[in-house]
Design a protein around this motif. Sequence first.
Motif, PDB file in Angstrom:
ATOM      1  N   ASP A 132       0.829  -1.205   0.000  1.00 43.62           N
ATOM      2  CA  ASP A 132       0.000   0.000   0.000  1.00 43.62           C
ATOM      3  C   ASP A 132       0.863   1.254   0.000  1.00 43.62           C
ATOM      4  OD1 ASP A 132      -2.237  -1.569   0.039  1.00 43.62           O
ATOM      5  OD2 ASP A 132      -2.781  -1.140   2.114  1.00 43.62           O
ATOM      6  N   ASP A 133       1.924   1.230   0.798  1.00 45.77           N
ATOM      7  CA  ASP A 133       2.800   2.401   0.890  1.00 45.77           C
ATOM      8  C   ASP A 133       3.463   2.696  -0.453  1.00 45.77           C
ATOM      9  OD1 ASP A 133       2.188   2.765   3.546  1.00 45.77           O
ATOM     10  OD2 ASP A 133       3.995   1.774   4.305  1.00 45.77           O
ATOM     11  N   VAL A 134       3.874   1.639  -1.169  1.00 46.14           N
ATOM     12  CA  VAL A 134       4.493   1.833  -2.480  1.00 46.14           C
ATOM     13  C   VAL A 134       3.507   2.486  -3.444  1.00 46.14           C
ATOM     14  CG1 VAL A 134       5.418   0.648  -4.517  1.00 46.14           C
ATOM     15  CG2 VAL A 134       6.155  -0.048  -2.225  1.00 46.14           C
ATOM     16  N   VAL A 135       2.294   1.956  -3.490  1.00 43.16           N
ATOM     17  CA  VAL A 135       1.279   2.484  -4.407  1.00 43.16           C
ATOM     18  C   VAL A 135       0.863   3.887  -4.007  1.00 43.16           C
ATOM     19  CG1 VAL A 135      -1.086   2.169  -5.238  1.00 43.16           C
ATOM     20  CG2 VAL A 135       0.443   0.201  -5.062  1.00 43.16           C
ATOM     21  N   PRO A 147       1.239  11.646   0.686  1.00 46.01           N
ATOM     22  CA  PRO A 147       0.621  10.313   0.576  1.00 46.01           C
ATOM     23  C   PRO A 147      -0.617  10.138   1.446  1.00 46.01           C
ATOM     24  CG  PRO A 147       3.012  10.107   0.672  1.00 46.01           C
ATOM     25  CD  PRO A 147       2.696  11.551   0.940  1.00 46.01           C
ATOM     26  N   SER A 148      -0.672  10.805   2.573  1.00 41.31           N
ATOM     27  CA  SER A 148      -1.823  10.667   3.467  1.00 41.31           C
ATOM     28  C   SER A 148      -3.093  11.264   2.873  1.00 41.31           C
ATOM     29  CB  SER A 148      -1.530  11.342   4.811  1.00 41.31           C
ATOM     30  OG  SER A 148      -1.240  12.716   4.631  1.00 41.31           O
ATOM     31  N   ASP A 149      -2.963  12.060   1.817  1.00 38.20           N
ATOM     32  CA  ASP A 149      -4.126  12.702   1.198  1.00 38.20           C
ATOM     33  C   ASP A 149      -4.739  11.872   0.078  1.00 38.20           C
ATOM     34  OD1 ASP A 149      -3.705  14.777   2.904  1.00 38.20           O
ATOM     35  OD2 ASP A 149      -3.014  16.206   1.400  1.00 38.20           O
ATOM     36  N   VAL A 150      -4.265  10.637  -0.109  1.00 36.72           N
ATOM     37  CA  VAL A 150      -4.722   9.812  -1.225  1.00 36.72           C
ATOM     38  C   VAL A 150      -5.282   8.494  -0.706  1.00 36.72           C
ATOM     39  CG1 VAL A 150      -4.049   8.636  -3.362  1.00 36.72           C
ATOM     40  CG2 VAL A 150      -2.983  10.809  -2.757  1.00 36.72           C
ATOM     41  N   VAL A 151      -6.444   8.104  -1.233  1.00 36.28           N
ATOM     42  CA  VAL A 151      -7.017   6.782  -0.986  1.00 36.28           C
ATOM     43  C   VAL A 151      -6.751   5.932  -2.222  1.00 36.28           C
ATOM     44  CG1 VAL A 151      -9.133   5.487  -0.568  1.00 36.28           C
ATOM     45  CG2 VAL A 151      -8.792   7.698   0.530  1.00 36.28           C
ATOM     46  N   ILE A 152      -6.233   4.734  -2.013  1.00 37.03           N
ATOM     47  CA  ILE A 152      -5.744   3.955  -3.152  1.00 37.03           C
ATOM     48  C   ILE A 152      -6.355   2.567  -3.221  1.00 37.03           C
ATOM     49  CG2 ILE A 152      -3.553   5.200  -3.246  1.00 37.03           C
ATOM     50  CD1 ILE A 152      -3.447   1.712  -1.888  1.00 37.03           C
ATOM     51  N   ARG A 153      -6.308   2.009  -4.437  1.00 34.38           N
ATOM     52  CA  ARG A 153      -6.569   0.597  -4.689  1.00 34.38           C
ATOM     53  C   ARG A 153      -5.564   0.150  -5.732  1.00 34.38           C
ATOM     54  NH1 ARG A 153     -10.056  -2.303  -1.460  1.00 34.38           N
ATOM     55  NH2 ARG A 153     -10.722  -3.575  -3.205  1.00 34.38           N
ATOM     56  N   ALA A 170      -8.509  11.806  -0.547  1.00 38.98           N
ATOM     57  CA  ALA A 170      -9.191  11.244   0.621  1.00 38.98           C
ATOM     58  C   ALA A 170     -10.487  11.984   0.939  1.00 38.98           C
ATOM     59  CB  ALA A 170      -8.250  11.267   1.827  1.00 38.98           C
ATOM     60  N   ALA A 171     -10.550  13.267   0.593  1.00 42.49           N
ATOM     61  CA  ALA A 171     -11.740  14.064   0.901  1.00 42.49           C
ATOM     62  C   ALA A 171     -12.961  13.632   0.092  1.00 42.49           C
ATOM     63  CB  ALA A 171     -11.451  15.538   0.643  1.00 42.49           C
ATOM     64  N   VAL A 172     -12.757  12.808  -0.929  1.00 46.74           N
ATOM     65  CA  VAL A 172     -13.867  12.369  -1.771  1.00 46.74           C
ATOM     66  C   VAL A 172     -14.808  11.444  -1.003  1.00 46.74           C
ATOM     67  CG1 VAL A 172     -14.427  10.910  -3.761  1.00 46.74           C
ATOM     68  CG2 VAL A 172     -12.642  12.655  -3.946  1.00 46.74           C
ATOM     69  N   LEU A 173     -14.280  10.610  -0.156  1.00 46.36           N
ATOM     70  CA  LEU A 173     -15.089   9.573   0.484  1.00 46.36           C
ATOM     71  C   LEU A 173     -16.202  10.137   1.353  1.00 46.36           C
ATOM     72  CD1 LEU A 173     -12.309   6.982   1.289  1.00 46.36           C
ATOM     73  CD2 LEU A 173     -13.750   7.186  -0.734  1.00 46.36           C
ATOM     74  N   PRO A 174     -15.946  11.113   2.228  1.00 44.87           N
ATOM     75  CA  PRO A 174     -17.058  11.675   2.999  1.00 44.87           C
ATOM     76  C   PRO A 174     -18.142  12.292   2.117  1.00 44.87           C
ATOM     77  CG  PRO A 174     -14.963  12.289   3.988  1.00 44.87           C
ATOM     78  CD  PRO A 174     -14.649  11.660   2.668  1.00 44.87           C
TER      79      PRO A 174
END
Length: 287
Positions: A132-135, A147-153, A170-174
Amino acid sequence: MSPQSNNTRPAAKAVPASAAAAAPVEAPAKRPRTGSGLGRRLRVRVGAEGARADLFSGWRKPRLIATHQIEYGAGIATLPEAIEAADGLLATLTTMAGPIKGLRCDVLIGDAWMLYDVVRADLRSLSPRAADDVVRSALADVAGVPPSDVVIRWQTQAGGQCTLACGVPAAVLPSLQSLMRSHRLRAGEIVGEFVHEYNANRDRLLSRCAVISLVRETGTQLGVAANGVLTAMSFELGVRAPEELETRGRSLLRGAGIATDDETRFFALLPKGWTPPSPWVALPMTA
């Protein structure tokens, strides 16, 4: 959240919104629950220029029974703001087609909002957190944010050497969760538009080397696939002309270390009825 997938598949798939991210990982669609919404579902496309809500009936052969779209006014500059604008879109659709409470709602996110990258590494030997950290670091570099501002898959593709990574702020999810709650919808898939259309047209993209474009008013998402594996991606802001896209596509090929030859194919994902000039071959979009 467990965003990684250790399954090797030749293409990316969408995942349920409960996984909290736009995703390239496969998840089988669920049948709707019994009740007044039986057989009906929603799909909302949140693009950079506007949004559209489609109401479908049926699953095996879905039939469009209502649709409504909007263009954003001034002040829509972020994806969370665009999602908030979809609230009025769904309210209008309810007026047109009746109650939508309890329906499943899939969300397509326009590629101008999405973060894509192809990580040239096999992450399956790493721990889930390390992978996860790499992506996350790779997508944060694309976006120019921490990196903390991004939600990834992410998903390892066939062969294991290219990992497809997708992300959103990350702000997209709420914002998405609030939209679902306010209309009492069941969250379905959240997926980037390019990934959605790529999966829908996979059987037509089985060439040794393909340049794939998805053109919208804001710009074009380009991808390079070699033997069914995405090896490079790039969003070309403001670029829509076929000749310029061919040049950008050939440049993306070179950057991926792939030489252009007679077997290279150029595919354009376009609305039905559109015919691009050579060397582009049109593929009909599904959304």
